[in-house]
Write an enzyme that holds these catalytic residues in place. Structure first.
Site, mmCIF file in Angstrom:
data_model
loop_
_atom_site.group_PDB
_atom_site.id
_atom_site.type_symbol
_atom_site.label_atom_id
_atom_site.label_comp_id
_atom_site.label_asym_id
_atom_site.label_seq_id
_atom_site.Cartn_x
_atom_site.Cartn_y
_atom_site.Cartn_z
ATOM 1 C CE1 TYR A 191 15.606 -22.290 -43.528
ATOM 2 C CE2 TYR A 191 14.288 -20.346 -44.007
ATOM 3 C CZ TYR A 191 14.371 -21.701 -43.778
ATOM 4 O OH TYR A 191 13.236 -22.462 -43.794
ATOM 5 C CG PHE A 192 19.659 -24.774 -48.062
ATOM 6 C CD1 PHE A 192 20.804 -24.580 -48.824
ATOM 7 C CD2 PHE A 192 18.721 -25.691 -48.497
ATOM 8 C CE1 PHE A 192 21.010 -25.291 -50.001
ATOM 9 C CE2 PHE A 192 18.916 -26.411 -49.665
ATOM 10 C CZ PHE A 192 20.059 -26.212 -50.426
ATOM 11 C CG ASN A 193 14.069 -23.503 -47.283
ATOM 12 O OD1 ASN A 193 14.660 -24.281 -48.027
ATOM 13 N ND2 ASN A 193 13.079 -23.898 -46.496
ATOM 14 C CE1 TYR A 194 13.179 -17.135 -46.476
ATOM 15 C CE2 TYR A 194 14.447 -16.115 -44.726
ATOM 16 C CZ TYR A 194 13.239 -16.544 -45.233
ATOM 17 O OH TYR A 194 12.091 -16.374 -44.491
ATOM 18 N NE ARG A 195 19.399 -22.880 -53.457
ATOM 19 C CZ ARG A 195 19.501 -24.202 -53.536
ATOM 20 N NH1 ARG A 195 20.618 -24.779 -53.146
ATOM 21 N NH2 ARG A 195 18.513 -24.940 -53.984
#
Length: 521
Positions: free
Chosen positions: A454-458
């Site tokens: 998930y991009f928001n959990y870089r």
């Protein structure tokens, strides 16, 4: 005009006395460029400013700051679009990298740290429920207008709207109302040429890209226009916790078979934390089944009895409240006044700390023996950890993977968030090693080819760009994990709107022009 020139000269002389003795021509030049652009100095923070350090350290994750080789030359906190345009112009003129910070919750600190000289454009002053607003400010404003209007976004109230929306935006209402990016109907963005674009002038490809592909690869998002959702006046929450000694393993195993299939008004999230056994007193794992149901308890309990009777939920376990009270509840702020949502500094369970996060997606239930091995690895960590399972299904199954750059729609049972937390930079190596071992073990139970994230959990562990040119092949190592086949379209959009790669970081979308350069050598 003469008085203006005199004031500018005095300002430059003051800054010369403060900074130029260090022979930092880059710093000198950038500061002079900003002042020449008629930027008021009260939005420019230099390392000599009394509040520079506290402003720089306004971030949830202290780990990137502790290891970053650079501090920002300047921090600019614009109030007006013209001030952002001037900053972009000076950055291009002097070849100094920009990092854009909305709420400071980037898991790898890419919005406020860099390995090369840079400045921070901090969007905190854009607060009229636009990109600089936090989720808490958005939720508070909605609650003042209506008790049945809401927005499906994250639980942490100090997260910035800009980064959260542009990266997707999963929430406790996503099984009913999809993700935040699905509700964006217009946006304003400043591109690398300093032009202000809306949906009509930027075109549908760029508008598609900033709704899940990360805004900072393409420009600086100034504003999102969104549609709201309607919720009942009363919603229901519960938080039922079971330890390993209280049958948690079997309950978690069973949860995997129903979590993505129950009524779409119901989302049951799982949180795993360390605890002490109520029977043995020894350290154990506690599994908390935390739920939001968009309806009354009397309707929720029969659903649970039909779909998940093993949990044994009864009406006394349920708490009815308004949607905005649920926001406080999910953030661990239920004892606080509503105005706490207006605060920008993370508090409570979201207070600043050192941490490392990772993510995964699961399409096939993890077997019981896999769960037991996972417990063993969790208990190896001597201090705090957090593991979170977030269910999918519901309305998410009605979207195609290419609807927005966020591809994690159909077929996923749940998403995993791994988080290791610690209190001192001296403990970093041990904790990061632990979370990497856990992540490595979980490879057999999660998605493959690519292993989705998930991009928001870089997570920089899955790959990073060079500081300069980066080829498509190199960037695709991490890009396919976040975006799957959508990564190719994101690269095409980047090539069209920012071919010089002005807006870049360690995990920004690269333009194809750099791939051509790398191939020709």
């Amino acid at each position: 005009m003469a008085s203006r020139h005199i004031i500018t000269l005095i300002i430059l002389l003051i800054f010369s006395n403060l900074a130029f003795s260090s022979n930092d021509l880059r710093y000198h030049g950038f500061l002079e460029c900003l002042v020449d652009s008629n930027l008021t100095t009260d939005i420019i923070y230099t390392p000599q400013s009394a509040t520079y350090t506290s402003l720089f350290l306004l971030a949830q994750n202290l780990r990137p700051v502790a290891i970053s080789p650079e501090r920002p030359d300047l921090i600019v906190t614009p109030f007006h679009v013209s001030e952002i345009q001037a900053t972009i112009n000076c950055s291009k003129k002097l070849d100094v990298q920009i990092r854009v910070r909305s709420g400071g919750h980037d898991y790898e600190g890419l919005s406020y740290t860099s390995g090369i000289p840079f400045i921070i454009v901090d969007m905190r002053n854009f607060r009229s429920i636009t990109v600089g607003a936090t989720l808490g400010q958005l939720y508070y404003t909605l609650s003042r207008k209506s008790n049945t209007l809401a927005f499906p976004a994250g639980a942490c109230p100090t997260v910035g709207v800009g980064g959260h929306f542009s990266g997707g935006g999963f929430s406790m209402m996503s099984r009913k109302h999809a993700i935040a990016a699905d509700h964006i109907i217009d946006a304003k963005l400043i591109n690398a040429d300093g032009e202000i674009l809306d949906r009509k002038t930027m075109g549908e490809d760029l508008f598609w890209a900033i709704r899940g592909g990360g805004g900072t690869s393409f420009g600086i998002v100034l504003e999102f226009k969104v549609t709201l959702v309607t919720v009942p006046e009363i919603v229901t929450v519960f938080n039922v916790t079971r330890t390993l000694e209280e049958n948690a393993t079997e309950l978690v195993h069973r949860w995997q078979y129903i979590a993505d299939k129950v009524d779409e008004n119901l989302l049951i999230r799982l949180f795993f934390k360390p605890d002490n056994s109520p029977t043995t007193g020894k350290r154990t794992v506690a599994a908390s089944f935390t739920s939001l149901y968009l309806g009354r308890a009397r309707d929720l309990v029969p659903i649970m009895q039909d779909e998940f009777p093993e949990l044994g939920l009864i009406e006394e376990d349920c708490i009815e409240m308004s949607w905005i009270e649920n926001v406080l509840y999910m953030a661990g702020l239920q004892e606080q006044p509503l105005e706490i949502l207006l605060e920008r500094t993370p508090q409570g369970i979201y207070a600043p700390k050192y941490y490392k996060g990772k993510s995964d997606y699961v399409t096939t239930p993890i077997p019981v023996n896999g769960l037991r091995e996972m417990w063993r690895l969790l208990l190896e960590k001597e201090d705090y950890f957090l593991l979170q399972f977030s269910p999918y299904g519901g309305v998410l199954n009605t979207f195609s993977e290419s609807e927005t750059p966020f591809p994690h729609r159909r077929g996923n049972i749940f998403m995993i968030e791994y988080a290791a937390e610690w209190s001192s930079p001296d403990e970093s190596e041990r904790n990061i090693d632990w979370i990497r071992r856990l992540y490595s073990f979980m490879a057999r139970y999660v998605t493959k080819s690519p292993r989705a994230a998930y991009f928001n959990y870089r997570d920089l562990d899955i790959g990073r760009n060079n500081e300069g040119n980066t080829s498509y092949d190199q960037a695709s190592v991490w890009g396919l994990c976040y975006f799957k086949d959508n990564f190719r379209r994101l690269v095409r959009v980047k090539t069209e709107v920012d071919p010089s790669n002005f807006f870049r970081n360690e995990q920004s979308i690269p333009p194809l022009v750099y791939d051509a350069i790398a191939t020709s050598r």
